[in-house]
Scaffold this motif. Sequence first.
Motif, PDB file in Angstrom:
ATOM      1  N   LEU A   1       0.910  -1.054  -0.028  1.00 16.76           N
ATOM      2  CA  LEU A   1       0.054   0.126  -0.006  1.00 16.76           C
ATOM      3  C   LEU A   1       0.883   1.171   0.112  1.00 16.76           C
ATOM      4  O   LEU A   1       0.525   2.183  -0.745  1.00 16.76           O
ATOM      5  N   ARG A   2       1.893   1.212   0.962  1.00 17.28           N
ATOM      6  CA  ARG A   2       2.798   2.385   0.823  1.00 17.28           C
ATOM      7  C   ARG A   2       3.533   2.406  -0.625  1.00 17.28           C
ATOM      8  O   ARG A   2       3.662   3.848  -1.115  1.00 17.28           O
ATOM      9  N   HIS A   3       4.115   1.568  -1.158  1.00 17.69           N
ATOM     10  CA  HIS A   3       4.783   1.739  -2.367  1.00 17.69           C
ATOM     11  C   HIS A   3       4.017   2.091  -3.486  1.00 17.69           C
ATOM     12  O   HIS A   3       4.504   2.528  -4.598  1.00 17.69           O
ATOM     13  N   ALA A   4       2.781   1.386  -3.491  1.00 21.02           N
ATOM     14  CA  ALA A   4       1.865   1.644  -4.572  1.00 21.02           C
ATOM     15  C   ALA A   4       1.441   3.262  -4.700  1.00 21.02           C
ATOM     16  O   ALA A   4       1.372   3.890  -5.732  1.00 21.02           O
ATOM     17  N   GLY A   5       1.244   3.620  -3.410  1.00 19.86           N
ATOM     18  CA  GLY A   5       1.010   5.215  -3.270  1.00 19.86           C
ATOM     19  C   GLY A   5       2.115   5.859  -3.889  1.00 19.86           C
ATOM     20  O   GLY A   5       2.017   6.762  -4.759  1.00 19.86           O
ATOM     21  N   ASP A   6       3.559   5.750  -3.310  1.00 23.11           N
ATOM     22  CA  ASP A   6       4.442   6.326  -3.719  1.00 23.11           C
ATOM     23  C   ASP A   6       4.817   6.303  -5.115  1.00 23.11           C
ATOM     24  O   ASP A   6       5.377   7.257  -5.869  1.00 23.11           O
ATOM     25  N   ALA A   7       4.663   5.075  -5.847  1.00 23.34           N
ATOM     26  CA  ALA A   7       4.787   4.844  -7.002  1.00 23.34           C
ATOM     27  C   ALA A   7       3.835   5.234  -8.311  1.00 23.34           C
ATOM     28  O   ALA A   7       4.263   5.155  -9.446  1.00 23.34           O
TER      29      ALA A   7
ATOM     30  N   ARG B   1      -5.563   7.702  -1.689  1.00 21.36           N
ATOM     31  CA  ARG B   1      -6.390   6.342  -1.498  1.00 21.36           C
ATOM     32  C   ARG B   1      -5.344   5.322  -0.933  1.00 21.36           C
ATOM     33  O   ARG B   1      -6.034   4.379  -0.150  1.00 21.36           O
ATOM     34  N   ALA B   2      -4.449   5.080  -1.399  1.00 25.05           N
ATOM     35  CA  ALA B   2      -3.461   4.005  -0.636  1.00 25.05           C
ATOM     36  C   ALA B   2      -3.357   4.465   1.010  1.00 25.05           C
ATOM     37  O   ALA B   2      -3.384   3.678   1.721  1.00 25.05           O
ATOM     38  N   ARG B   3      -3.291   5.806   1.092  1.00 25.05           N
ATOM     39  CA  ARG B   3      -2.975   5.975   2.782  1.00 25.05           C
ATOM     40  C   ARG B   3      -4.330   5.762   3.393  1.00 25.05           C
ATOM     41  O   ARG B   3      -4.375   5.326   4.579  1.00 25.05           O
ATOM     42  N   ALA B   4      -5.626   6.076   2.747  1.00 24.53           N
ATOM     43  CA  ALA B   4      -6.890   5.866   3.200  1.00 24.53           C
ATOM     44  C   ALA B   4      -7.060   4.392   3.604  1.00 24.53           C
ATOM     45  O   ALA B   4      -7.529   3.833   4.533  1.00 24.53           O
TER      46      ALA B   4
END
Length: 278
Positions: free
Chosen positions: A233-239, A246-249
């Motif tokens: 979730l972290r890397h998909a948001g960063d990438a 939405r990844a953070r949520a």
Amino acid sequence: MATPGSDGTAGAPPAGETGDTTTLIGRPADRYLDEAADHLAAVKDEILRRLRVRPGHRVLDVGCGNGTDALELARHVGDAGEVVGVDVSEEAVAGAIGRGLAAGAGVSFQVASVYALPFPDASFDACRSERMVQHLEDPVAGVREMLRVTKPGGRILVADPDHGMWAPDLADRETTRAVLAWWFDNVRNPWIGRRLPGVLRAAGARDVHVTVMPVVLRGVAAADGLTGLMDALRHAGDAGVVPAERARALREEAARRDADGGFVMYGAIALAEGRRPE
Ligand SMILES: C[S@@+](CC[C@H](N)C(=O)[O-])C[C@H]1O[C@@H](n2cnc3c(N)ncnc32)[C@H](O)[C@@H]1O
């Protein structure tokens, strides 16, 4: 597309091929495999039951990792039997040898690839591999080699997750789907679980049978430990795979559920078994 370096339930895929398995899901491989073994205890028991190992049998574990399963097998074959574990990773085999010595068990380990097993034809009564075939460029060639070293009529059992079947309890389906697809596509054969029966047949196995066992991960730590969910979730948001907010949520939602004691993630591991033709 960025590559996340995940391994699903199992070892960063490129590392699995090269033998560089010093880290899996960003932690020491040895520790990762121990944690995974806790989550997969029922799967390991079922593999053992289905292999029908008896005292006096000679058994091979291919992709043996830190040797946990080979040591357990050694208890079942007894003094009259023999267990050999092989792995393409030198680090894994060094760790397994250390464990074997500490346990005083009659089991040996050596560095070898599944594509070129250093044993004559028909050397073993049974052969197993767990969470290894998912990393192979050519799963059929790997399983064919496992069959070669198995005695005619002997059993092989190959177990691998199906990374298309992970189901974390998160509400945003669109973002969850996108993150999981991206993360697990980093495994060389993410859908190997459903492919295994065909792979065994194509490799020449007879009496092929498959069953699927659930993996139930209770809590974020378990889900993250086995699959790297929170890293995903972290890397998909960063990438930029999904919008960062939405990844953070989703991470926040997982943490909230976790605090309530209600977060779960389900998955599935396929156990495909067959025999070398007589
Ligand atoms: C996720 S680990 C599983 C280890 C062990 N089977 C277990 O269940 O704990 C996958 C293992 O497969 C090994 N592996 C990957 N490709 C291989 C190959 N071509 N031949 C033999 N082992 C391989 C890796 O080095 C790694 O130790």
